[in-house]
Design a protein around this motif. Structure first.
Motif, short mmCIF file in Angstrom:
data_model
loop_
_atom_site.label_atom_id
_atom_site.label_comp_id
_atom_site.label_asym_id
_atom_site.label_seq_id
_atom_site.Cartn_x
_atom_site.Cartn_y
_atom_site.Cartn_z
N ASN A 183 78.16 2.09 28.89
CA ASN A 183 79.59 3.19 27.98
C ASN A 183 78.65 3.89 27.10
N HIS A 184 77.68 5.11 27.14
CA HIS A 184 76.64 5.30 26.38
C HIS A 184 75.67 6.68 26.77
N TYR A 185 76.16 6.82 26.26
CA TYR A 185 74.94 8.19 26.29
C TYR A 185 73.85 8.53 24.52
N GLU A 186 72.14 8.81 25.36
CA GLU A 186 71.66 9.26 23.91
C GLU A 186 71.34 10.87 24.11
N ILE A 187 70.64 11.45 23.16
CA ILE A 187 71.06 12.96 22.59
C ILE A 187 68.34 12.95 22.17
N TRP A 188 68.58 13.74 23.14
CA TRP A 188 66.27 13.25 22.67
C TRP A 188 66.38 15.00 23.50
N PRO B 174 73.54 -2.17 23.70
CA PRO B 174 73.02 -4.12 24.73
C PRO B 174 71.69 -3.98 25.24
N TRP B 175 70.81 -4.45 25.10
CA TRP B 175 69.10 -5.08 25.13
C TRP B 175 69.30 -3.92 26.16
N ALA B 176 69.95 -3.68 27.62
CA ALA B 176 69.82 -2.92 28.83
C ALA B 176 69.37 -1.78 28.49
N GLY B 177 69.95 -1.55 27.39
CA GLY B 177 69.25 -0.09 27.19
C GLY B 177 68.13 0.50 26.80
N GLY B 178 67.57 0.30 27.06
CA GLY B 178 65.57 -0.10 26.77
C GLY B 178 65.19 0.52 28.03
N ARG B 179 65.79 -0.04 29.19
CA ARG B 179 65.43 0.40 30.39
C ARG B 179 65.61 1.91 30.47
N ASP B 180 67.25 2.13 30.45
CA ASP B 180 67.45 3.83 30.56
C ASP B 180 66.76 4.87 30.11
N VAL B 181 66.16 4.05 28.25
CA VAL B 181 64.91 5.26 27.87
C VAL B 181 63.95 5.54 28.54
N LEU C 269 56.52 24.44 13.48
CA LEU C 269 55.84 24.00 14.28
C LEU C 269 54.20 25.20 14.60
N ASN C 270 54.74 25.63 14.15
CA ASN C 270 53.57 26.64 15.05
C ASN C 270 52.82 26.56 14.94
N SER C 271 52.56 26.17 13.36
CA SER C 271 50.93 25.91 12.52
C SER C 271 50.71 24.44 13.11
N LEU C 272 51.29 23.73 13.81
CA LEU C 272 50.79 22.29 13.63
C LEU C 272 50.74 22.83 15.31
N GLY C 273 50.41 23.73 15.94
CA GLY C 273 50.09 23.75 17.08
C GLY C 273 51.02 23.47 18.54
N LEU C 274 52.40 23.33 17.83
CA LEU C 274 53.96 22.55 18.24
C LEU C 274 54.66 23.56 18.65
N GLU C 275 55.28 23.53 19.59
CA GLU C 275 57.33 24.43 19.74
C GLU C 275 58.38 23.46 20.54
N TYR C 276 59.27 24.23 20.03
CA TYR C 276 60.50 23.18 20.60
C TYR C 276 60.70 23.67 22.10
N VAL C 277 60.72 22.40 22.90
CA VAL C 277 61.20 22.99 24.15
C VAL C 277 62.53 22.45 24.75
N GLY C 278 63.30 21.99 23.91
CA GLY C 278 64.80 22.21 24.57
C GLY C 278 65.66 20.63 24.21
N LYS C 279 67.11 20.21 24.32
CA LYS C 279 67.23 19.39 23.81
C LYS C 279 68.39 18.21 25.50
N HIS C 280 68.35 17.22 25.79
CA HIS C 280 68.32 16.44 27.24
C HIS C 280 69.87 15.44 26.45
N THR C 281 70.14 15.43 27.35
CA THR C 281 70.80 14.37 27.08
C THR C 281 70.60 12.92 28.34
N HIS C 282 71.10 11.39 28.12
CA HIS C 282 71.06 10.31 29.41
C HIS C 282 72.17 10.15 29.17
N ASP C 283 72.21 9.14 30.33
CA ASP C 283 73.34 8.28 30.77
C ASP C 283 72.83 7.16 30.52
#
Length: 325
Positions: free
Chosen positions: A312-317, A144-151, A293-307
């Protein structure tokens, strides 16, 4: 006739007009003095000031995320009105139509009331294709288009978004998510790189005009090669995100993009969010990915989900940040 005057014992002459003026001034002074003594003291104003979003420069005071109280309120309003969801059939109305039927109507009849001939060109400032007017592009996402608001709510809260923040979306499509950022941010602070021409047409010719957001002047650029040069130099983003984009791109192109974006992300505070998976990283192996990642000056922080709020849907980030200045 000369004005009448009075002489003082020391010979100073005071005219009648001067005496009248002095008396009037004394009366005014006495009036204000008595008013100030009789009026209660007024405390200093403790009214809230209008800064940030509330000042209208960005979201006009818009709160990013709904609260539990908001959800309870709408539930109570539905109950109070005795509303129940009926079968999914066309409702009665002036002219109930499906999207396909609406599009055919536009092609054949152009609308219930319309101008003919040359006059038709004098009344529509920005004619829009029929398939956009009936919002067929809202069905291009597999959900659904409405999922854009959740993101939007998840990302905006994750980076403590402010109207002055700068946001870059890689693959904004028809602005399912981007519309919410554009509405909240001050003009020209939302950027997007999108390769699909139809999506760009839907964004520019329908979504922005119909939502009253043309004045926000988002910078949306057509491109498929992770070239961000058209957005200008020296820009530092608070948030860069890609929703269901990197999983459709070759790994080497993703790394090219990250290399170019590393220096455009605010150190420590800025965030990159990637949805669904990060196979471009996991295919290298944990340690090798970390080194790259470190060579680019970046580092991984973590994994998240939101509903989702509405279905009935969740998304992984997956979250990354810039670790080096």
């Amino acid at each position: 006739m000369a004005p009448t005057s009075h002489s003082s014992p020391k010979g100073v002459v005071v005219t009648v007009p001067v005496l009248v003026l002095c008396a009037a001034a004394a009366a005014v002074f006495l009036f204000f003095l008595l008013s100030s003594l009789s009026s209660p003291s007024i405390p200093a104003c403790s009214c809230p000031t209008t800064t940030g979003a509330a000042a209208g420069g960005g979201g006009g005071g818009e709160r990013i995320r709904r609260t539990a109280e908001d959800v309870e309120w709408v539930k109570s309003e539905i109950e109070a009105n005795g509303l129940h969801m009926q079968d999914n059939v066309l409702r009665k109305g002036i002219n109930p139509r499906t999207r396909a039927q609406q599009l055919q109507d536009l092609i054949q009849f152009k609308g219930i009331s319309h101008y003919e001939g040359e006059e038709a060109n004098n009344h529509t400032a920005f004619p829009c294709p029929g398939e956009l007017l009936v919002e067929e592009h809202h069905s291009n996402y597999g959900e659904p288009w409405a999922g854009g608001r959740d993101v939007y709510e998840f990302l905006a809260e994750s980076v403590h978004l402010a109207p002055e923040s700068r946001v870059l979306e890689i693959g904004c499509g028809t602005l399912r998510v981007g519309l919410h950022f554009i509405r909240y941010l001050i003009p020209e602070h939302f950027h997007c790189l999108e390769r699909d021409e139809l999506s760009l047409m839907a964004a520019y010719r329908y979504e922005l005009p119909s939502q009253g957001l043309l004045h926000k002047r988002p910078k949306i650029v057509r491109g498929a090669d992770m070239d961000f040069s058209k957005f200008g130099s020296g820009i530092m983003y608070d948030l860069i995100y890609a929703s269901a984009v990197f999983l459709h791109m070759p790994d080497n192109l993703v790394w090219v993009g990250l290399e170019r974006l590393g220096g455009k992300l605010k150190p420590l505070e800025g965030r990159i969010f990637v949805s669904h998976n990060i196979k471009f990283c996991s295919r290298l192996g944990g340690e090798e990915c970390k080194k790259r990642l470190n060579s680019l000056g970046l580092e991984y922080v973590g994994k998240h989900t939101h509903d989702s709020l509405l279905f009935n849907h969740y998304e992984i980030w997956f979250e990354f940040r810039r670790s080096k200045v």
